[in-house]
Write an enzyme that holds these catalytic residues in place. Structure first.
Site, PDB file in Angstrom:
ATOM      1  N   LYS A  60       5.572   3.046   4.953  1.00 41.20           N
ATOM      2  CA  LYS A  60       4.989   3.113   3.616  1.00 41.20           C
ATOM      3  C   LYS A  60       5.017   4.539   3.045  1.00 41.20           C
ATOM      4  O   LYS A  60       4.981   4.708   1.830  1.00 41.20           O
ATOM      5  CB  LYS A  60       3.562   2.543   3.614  1.00 41.20           C
ATOM      6  CG  LYS A  60       3.428   1.134   4.197  1.00 41.20           C
ATOM      7  CD  LYS A  60       4.441   0.161   3.653  1.00 41.20           C
ATOM      8  CE  LYS A  60       4.340  -1.272   4.190  1.00 41.20           C
ATOM      9  NZ  LYS A  60       4.478  -1.471   5.618  1.00 41.20           N
ATOM     10  N   TYR A  84       0.735 -14.252  11.598  1.00 38.98           N
ATOM     11  CA  TYR A  84       0.614 -12.835  11.259  1.00 38.98           C
ATOM     12  C   TYR A  84      -0.540 -12.191  12.028  1.00 38.98           C
ATOM     13  O   TYR A  84      -1.674 -12.680  11.992  1.00 38.98           O
ATOM     14  CB  TYR A  84       0.373 -12.677   9.747  1.00 38.98           C
ATOM     15  CG  TYR A  84       0.197 -11.227   9.336  1.00 38.98           C
ATOM     16  CD1 TYR A  84       1.306 -10.427   9.076  1.00 38.98           C
ATOM     17  CD2 TYR A  84      -1.062 -10.660   9.244  1.00 38.98           C
ATOM     18  CE1 TYR A  84       1.164  -9.090   8.726  1.00 38.98           C
ATOM     19  CE2 TYR A  84      -1.219  -9.312   8.893  1.00 38.98           C
ATOM     20  CZ  TYR A  84      -0.106  -8.546   8.643  1.00 38.98           C
ATOM     21  OH  TYR A  84      -0.257  -7.227   8.303  1.00 38.98           O
ATOM     22  N   TYR A 109       3.834  -5.449  13.790  1.00 41.42           N
ATOM     23  CA  TYR A 109       5.214  -5.401  13.288  1.00 41.42           C
ATOM     24  C   TYR A 109       6.232  -4.998  14.358  1.00 41.42           C
ATOM     25  O   TYR A 109       7.106  -5.772  14.726  1.00 41.42           O
ATOM     26  CB  TYR A 109       5.310  -4.430  12.110  1.00 41.42           C
ATOM     27  CG  TYR A 109       4.471  -4.835  10.921  1.00 41.42           C
ATOM     28  CD1 TYR A 109       4.973  -5.729   9.973  1.00 41.42           C
ATOM     29  CD2 TYR A 109       3.177  -4.347  10.735  1.00 41.42           C
ATOM     30  CE1 TYR A 109       4.220  -6.112   8.876  1.00 41.42           C
ATOM     31  CE2 TYR A 109       2.421  -4.724   9.636  1.00 41.42           C
ATOM     32  CZ  TYR A 109       2.940  -5.605   8.719  1.00 41.42           C
ATOM     33  OH  TYR A 109       2.190  -5.987   7.645  1.00 41.42           O
TER      34      TYR A 109
HETATM   35  C1  LIG Z   1       4.603  -2.880   6.232  1.00 43.03           C
HETATM   36  C2  LIG Z   1       5.196  -2.708   7.588  1.00 43.03           C
HETATM   37  C3  LIG Z   1       6.428  -3.320   7.931  1.00 43.03           C
HETATM   38  C4  LIG Z   1       7.143  -4.264   7.031  1.00 43.03           C
HETATM   39  O1  LIG Z   1       7.907  -3.638   6.042  1.00 43.03           O
HETATM   40  P1  LIG Z   1       8.249  -4.442   4.714  1.00 43.03           P
HETATM   41  O2  LIG Z   1       8.918  -3.443   3.866  1.00 43.03           O
HETATM   42  O3  LIG Z   1       6.934  -4.926   4.189  1.00 43.03           O
HETATM   43  O4  LIG Z   1       9.123  -5.596   5.059  1.00 43.03           O
HETATM   44  C5  LIG Z   1       6.970  -3.046   9.172  1.00 43.03           C
HETATM   45  N1  LIG Z   1       6.325  -2.269  10.051  1.00 43.03           N
HETATM   46  C6  LIG Z   1       5.147  -1.687   9.775  1.00 43.03           C
HETATM   47  C7  LIG Z   1       4.493  -0.867  10.818  1.00 43.03           C
HETATM   48  C8  LIG Z   1       4.537  -1.892   8.534  1.00 43.03           C
HETATM   49  O5  LIG Z   1       3.351  -1.329   8.276  1.00 43.03           O
END
Ligand SMILES: *Cc1c(COP(=O)(O)O)cnc(C)c1O
Length: 326
Positions: free
Chosen positions: A50, A258, A284
């Site tokens: 992000k 999730y 993730y």
């Molecule tokens: C938000 C996030 C993702 C996913 O990325 P997107 O662009 O939303 O597909 C992957 N890994 C982490 C650690 C995240 O915070």
């Protein structure tokens, strides 16, 4: 000439992030040569993907003379944490709309949201977008100038961060004399994968880009990726003809849903920690790396293929999950 050169951007992330071989993991997994891209080291209240998106989103918010950022996500959202940090860095207020009810104790990312000075609003079961709109209307009524950062930072502006990341990777590959057959990333709100795909098309990067879906069936994610990539490409002047079939997505690892840590995530997090001393996250990267290990074992890669696992951050989430990762 850089593709993203004319898009306004603030400097937040520590770039370029390291691109490194993982020799012990490569020996452990045999078959494929595994490398890592350390976007967990971007900085901004630790790090994560992000930070790259927020360089473009915050620039847009400042151009609109906003004084408050609003965003939303899960209670352990990494995006919320990094948005709160970006707001603090640029002297903006921040309101985070979080799913569900307030937990009795703030841990992990939620603890950091508070530390970074963000206000939190609990959405219960209501759609986040709806609550974010209500919060924005309320702030406007009080004379503030809110800017809504979309869920996951994934609109054409945020996704531009990953077009720039592909530019960075291509430059790094040339410098380090390395090429990749496949990139593997976790994929959820789509900005990361869509941005990389647009960058890959514009720069002629020929490797596969495999998104391990975190929370959606492949068809749903591919549709979302195609729409987002079209919007990003049009904006940056890249050929915008993307269809769902252009996106490589593995949706066999949705597990218990999730944010639910199962054996796949637990074993993957432990393997990376104990062979390379690198921390993955429970939501993730643990899931995406678990998916990669499973695909390798299933024979989805040729012997000697070079695979880049893109670490998108989120390790602060470990402290929100406690012993389920052990
Ligand atoms: C938000 C996030 C993702 C996913 O990325 P997107 O662009 O939303 O597909 C992957 N890994 C982490 C650690 C995240 O915070």
């Amino acid at each position: 000439m850089m593709l993203t050169e004319n898009v306004s951007r603030v400097s937040i992330a520590h770039l370029p992030t390291p691109l490194e071989a993982l020799p012990r993991l490569t020996t452990h997994l045999r078959k494929v040569d595994v490398w890592i891209k350390r976007d967990d080291q971007t900085g901004l209240a630790t790090g994560g993907n992000k930070a790259r998106k927020l360089e473009f989103l915050v620039a847009d918010a400042l151009a609109q003379e906003a004084n408050t950022l609003i965003s939303g996500g899960a209670a352990q959202s990494n995006h919320a944490r990094q948005t709160a940090a970006a707001a603090a860095k640029f002297g903006l207020a921040c309101t985070l709309v979080l799913r569900g009810e307030e937990p009795p104790v703030a841990r992990g990312n939620l603890l950091l949201d508070r530390l970074l000075g963000a206000e939190t609003v609990w959405a219960g079961e209501r759609p986040l977008d709806e609550v974010m709109q209500d919060v924005a209307a309320d702030l406007i009524a009080r004379g503030r100038r809110p800017y809504i950062v979309p869920y996951g930072g994934s609109n054409r502006i945020g996704a531009t961060g990953y077009v720039a990341a592909m530019e960075e990777l291509v430059t790094q590959c040339a410098k380090q004399g390395v090429t990749f057959d496949c990139l593997v990333i976790p994929s959820s709100s789509g900005g990361t994968q869509a941005g990389l795909a647009v960058g890959a098309r514009a720069l002629g990067f020929e490797g596969r880009i495999l998104g391990v879906s975190i929370d959606k069936p492949a068809g749903v994610l591919q549709e979302l990726l195609a729409n987002l990539a079209q919007a990003v490409a049009r904006w940056l002047g890249v050929e915008p003809d993307f269809s769902p079939a252009d996106f490589d997505v593995a949706d066999g690892y949705l597990g218990g849903g999730y944010g639910v840590v199962g054996d796949l995530e637990r074993e993957a997090i432990q393997m990376m920690a104990r062979t390379e001393g690198i921390l993955l996250d429970p939501v993730y990267t643990g899931r995406a790396f678990g998916g990669l290990v499973d695909l390798i074992h299933q024979g989805a890669f040729e012997n000697g293929e070079r695979v880049l696992f893109w670490h998108t951050g989120g390790t602060t989430g470990l402290f929100g999950y406690g012993e389920v990762v052990l």
